[in-house]
Scaffold this motif. Structure first.
Motif, mmCIF file in Angstrom:
data_model
loop_
_atom_site.group_PDB
_atom_site.id
_atom_site.type_symbol
_atom_site.label_atom_id
_atom_site.label_comp_id
_atom_site.label_asym_id
_atom_site.label_seq_id
_atom_site.Cartn_x
_atom_site.Cartn_y
_atom_site.Cartn_z
ATOM 1 N N THR A 63 0.835 -1.196 0.000
ATOM 2 C CA THR A 63 0.000 0.000 0.000
ATOM 3 C C THR A 63 0.873 1.250 0.000
ATOM 4 N N LEU A 64 0.337 2.337 -0.535
ATOM 5 C CA LEU A 64 1.035 3.623 -0.529
ATOM 6 C C LEU A 64 0.497 4.531 0.573
ATOM 7 N N MET A 65 -0.382 4.016 1.375
ATOM 8 C CA MET A 65 -0.984 4.800 2.445
ATOM 9 C C MET A 65 0.061 5.255 3.455
ATOM 10 N N GLY A 66 -0.007 6.534 3.813
ATOM 11 C CA GLY A 66 0.826 7.054 4.893
ATOM 12 C C GLY A 66 2.289 7.243 4.575
ATOM 13 N N MET A 67 2.652 7.294 3.293
ATOM 14 C CA MET A 67 4.075 7.419 2.953
ATOM 15 C C MET A 67 4.682 8.701 3.506
ATOM 16 N N GLY A 68 3.909 9.784 3.476
ATOM 17 C CA GLY A 68 4.408 11.041 4.026
ATOM 18 C C GLY A 68 4.576 10.988 5.528
ATOM 19 N N LEU A 69 3.691 10.271 6.207
ATOM 20 C CA LEU A 69 3.787 10.148 7.659
ATOM 21 C C LEU A 69 5.032 9.373 8.069
ATOM 22 N N ILE A 70 5.373 8.363 7.297
ATOM 23 C CA ILE A 70 6.564 7.554 7.611
ATOM 24 C C ILE A 70 7.813 8.428 7.626
ATOM 25 N N GLU A 71 7.874 9.365 6.703
ATOM 26 C CA GLU A 71 9.048 10.230 6.620
ATOM 27 C C GLU A 71 9.150 11.173 7.816
ATOM 28 N N LEU A 72 8.046 11.369 8.542
ATOM 29 C CA LEU A 72 8.047 12.255 9.701
ATOM 30 C C LEU A 72 8.556 11.589 10.977
ATOM 31 N N ILE A 73 8.700 10.260 10.959
ATOM 32 C CA ILE A 73 9.194 9.570 12.155
ATOM 33 C C ILE A 73 10.667 9.925 12.356
ATOM 34 N N PRO A 74 11.044 10.444 13.514
ATOM 35 C CA PRO A 74 12.459 10.789 13.747
ATOM 36 C C PRO A 74 13.359 9.555 13.646
ATOM 37 N N ASP A 75 14.525 9.726 13.078
ATOM 38 C CA ASP A 75 15.480 8.620 12.976
ATOM 39 C C ASP A 75 15.725 7.968 14.337
ATOM 40 N N GLU A 76 15.883 8.806 15.352
ATOM 41 C CA GLU A 76 16.221 8.280 16.675
ATOM 42 C C GLU A 76 15.105 7.409 17.247
ATOM 43 N N ALA A 77 13.862 7.668 16.851
ATOM 44 C CA ALA A 77 12.744 6.859 17.337
ATOM 45 C C ALA A 77 12.809 5.444 16.767
ATOM 46 N N ILE A 78 13.243 5.330 15.511
ATOM 47 C CA ILE A 78 13.399 4.011 14.889
ATOM 48 C C ILE A 78 14.628 3.306 15.451
ATOM 49 N N LEU A 79 15.727 4.050 15.553
ATOM 50 C CA LEU A 79 16.980 3.456 16.028
ATOM 51 C C LEU A 79 16.901 3.021 17.491
ATOM 52 N N ALA A 80 15.999 3.632 18.252
ATOM 53 C CA ALA A 80 15.859 3.280 19.671
ATOM 54 C C ALA A 80 15.406 1.838 19.859
ATOM 55 N N ASN A 81 14.801 1.250 18.832
ATOM 56 C CA ASN A 81 14.296 -0.122 18.934
ATOM 57 C C ASN A 81 15.273 -1.163 18.411
ATOM 58 N N GLU A 82 16.436 -0.712 17.937
ATOM 59 C CA GLU A 82 17.456 -1.674 17.497
ATOM 60 C C GLU A 82 17.955 -2.507 18.685
ATOM 61 N N ASP A 83 18.190 -3.769 18.423
ATOM 62 C CA ASP A 83 18.768 -4.660 19.437
ATOM 63 C C ASP A 83 19.579 -5.714 18.698
ATOM 64 N N ILE A 84 20.591 -5.246 18.000
ATOM 65 C CA ILE A 84 21.331 -6.091 17.061
ATOM 66 C C ILE A 84 21.912 -7.334 17.735
ATOM 67 N N ASP A 85 22.366 -7.189 18.962
ATOM 68 C CA ASP A 85 22.980 -8.314 19.672
ATOM 69 C C ASP A 85 22.005 -9.016 20.612
ATOM 70 N N ASP A 86 20.719 -8.687 20.504
ATOM 71 C CA ASP A 86 19.675 -9.289 21.349
ATOM 72 C C ASP A 86 20.073 -9.248 22.826
ATOM 73 N N LYS A 87 20.392 -8.066 23.302
ATOM 74 C CA LYS A 87 20.846 -7.906 24.683
ATOM 75 C C LYS A 87 19.750 -8.225 25.694
ATOM 76 N N ASP A 88 18.470 -8.071 25.283
ATOM 77 C CA ASP A 88 17.402 -8.364 26.229
ATOM 78 C C ASP A 88 17.000 -9.843 26.214
#
Length: 467
Positions: A217-242
């Motif tokens: 779907t193309l719905m919300g494409m503009g909204l996706i661009e408004l998400i701050p980078d840091e908000a997405i990166l905050a959920n990274e857990d590359i080494d599965d520390k939790d």
């Protein structure tokens, strides 16, 4: 030689112009930045045209830009040279002649043509080969994230303009696979085999990777661009520390807008950083249209007739910057469907979280215009060997995919008259089938779902159908 130098200079100027225009759009033009009320963006109306209308509050100039972009999105393109100079330049190799061929009413594509067993144009075939670490391949990996197949390029084209043979035809065959739940319910999955037929430019490279991709779907494409980078990166857990078995990572991709590495947000493997880059990529791969971001035709070196096809030399690009900006504005300012969050919905949402789906399908992000609910973390996750397509895209491995967005699922049946086919290649006919294909990092969540009582499984499926 002078012509080539001039075109390169023009391209460099155009890219700089894109960066400047992007800044101006953010300040002056994009309606989303001027929204004061969430009701201006969202609609709770569940219909075929729910996401086919603009957000409220656009001024006259913005509305004109929206309508201009809509026209380039909907009206068919034709091959060059043509009297229709505003929309010529199709091909020489292409899949579809309009954007809505793959995104009906701006929604998800269908796997098959209506009332047919023939694959629709919304299903495309992406091609690549492993890098051999030569200078040429390293440049491909840096700029594109993959190395295109030598004879057929980055994507198989099922159509060609007059005098240019199409590249080939995709086909799918399915094998039934039975899955038994702990309570003895049996579900039948469809395991795909990818086939390429009628190849007109020779054999594929012996190590070619073939990945079938269904248009989202193309719905919300503009909204996706408004998400701050840091908000997405905050959920990274590359080494599965939790220690929860889930280790999402962001895809870092090259942006031809900024000439830098940026956070990927769009496509099945998060390989595009911005709306305009995703649009330009689709125009190039799906319709063979040149833009300031893709100034060359989508012909490989071995495709002689493609390279010699007539071109309209009056214009530098098939889609100049102002038209590309118009399409970006159109897609960035579409209404967004939002389900009614009644008690039944809230109950389903709690179950969604309890099962563990929200570990990757994060339910919300905060942006400068309020809370948005795409149900994705926009991170890459290893989905296991059964879903792996083997395709590398920047930092995404052959078994990693961006968490698919779940918003807008309820619209598909309204738009297309049939239930959505799910996952990257459309193999899943139902939400339950899609869940059962989850592996890798999602194995634990899948097992939790399978252990639910049947009525709870049905409750969760019903919730997904409301999104």
């Amino acid at each position: 030689m002078m012509l080539q130098i001039q075109k390169k200079q023009n391209f460099n100027f155009s890219v700089k112009k894109v960066v400047l225009l992007k800044s101006l759009v953010a300040i002056l033009a994009t309606g989303l930045f001027a929204v004061n009320n969430a009701s201006d963006i969202y609609t709770e109306k569940l219909s075929k045209n729910s996401i086919f209308k603009p957000i409220k509050g656009l001024n006259n100039k913005q509305y004109d830009q929206y309508i201009l972009g809509k026209s380039f999105f909907r009206i068919p393109w034709v091959e060059s040279p043509s009297a229709t100079t505003a929309r010529d330049g199709l091909g020489p190799l292409y899949n579809a002649n309009t954007c809505i061929s793959c995104h009906p009413a701006n929604g998800r594509g269908t796997l098959y043509k209506k009332n047919s067993n023939n694959l629709s144009r919304a299903l495309v075939v992406r091609l690549s080969i492993p890098s051999n670490n030569t200078k040429e391949h390293k440049e491909y990996m840096h700029k594109n994230g993959f190395v295109p197949e030598p004879n057929y390029g980055a994507q198989l084209s099922i159509n060609g303009v007059h005098g240019v043979m199409f590249e080939g035809r995709p086909n799918l065959k399915f094998e039934e696979v039975k899955v038994t739940f702990p309570d003895k319910e049996v579900e039948t999955l469809l395991k795909p085999t990818y086939l390429l037929e009628d190849l007109n430019y020779g054999k594929l490279h012996k190590d070619a990777t073939i990945s079938f991709r269904l248009a989202p779907t193309l719905m919300g494409m503009g909204l996706i661009e408004l998400i701050p980078d840091e908000a997405i990166l905050a959920n990274e857990d590359i080494d599965d520390k939790d220690g929860d078995g889930i280790s999402g990572k962001a895809n870092k991709v090259y942006s031809s807008l900024t000439n830098k590495i940026e956070l990927g947000r769009y496509t099945w493997k998060a390989s595009a950083a911005t709306v305009v880059e995703q649009i330009a990529n689709a125009m190039h791969n799906d319709m063979g249209l040149t833009t300031p971001l893709h100034p060359n035709e989508n012909c490989t070196k071995t495709q002689k007739k493609c390279n010699e096809a007539p071109k309209d030399m009056r214009y530098e690009f098939d889609v100049p910057q102002n038209r590309l900006d118009a399409v970006e504005f159109y897609l960035s300012n579409l209404r967004v469907y939002k389900p009614k969050e009644d008690e039944e919905f809230k109950k389903g949402l709690e179950l969604f979280k309890k099962v563990g789906c929200a570990s990757c399908h994060i339910t919300s992000f905060e942006t400068k215009i309020g809370t948005i609910r795409p149900y994705s973390d926009f991170l890459l996750h290893d989905m296991g060997e059964e879903l792996a397509d083997g395709r590398v895209e920047f930092e995404a491995t052959g078994s990693e995919f961006r968490t698919p967005l779940l918003w807008g699922l309820a619209l598909h049946e309204k738009i297309n008259g049939e239930k959505p086919r799910l996952l990257h290649d459309g193999r899943a006919r139902t939400f339950q089938e899609a869940i059962l294909w989850h592996g890798g990092e999602a194995s634990k969540v899948k097992q939790t779902y399978m252990n639910l009582p049947k009525e709870k499984r049905e409750e969760l499926i019903k919730f997904l159908g409301k999104l």
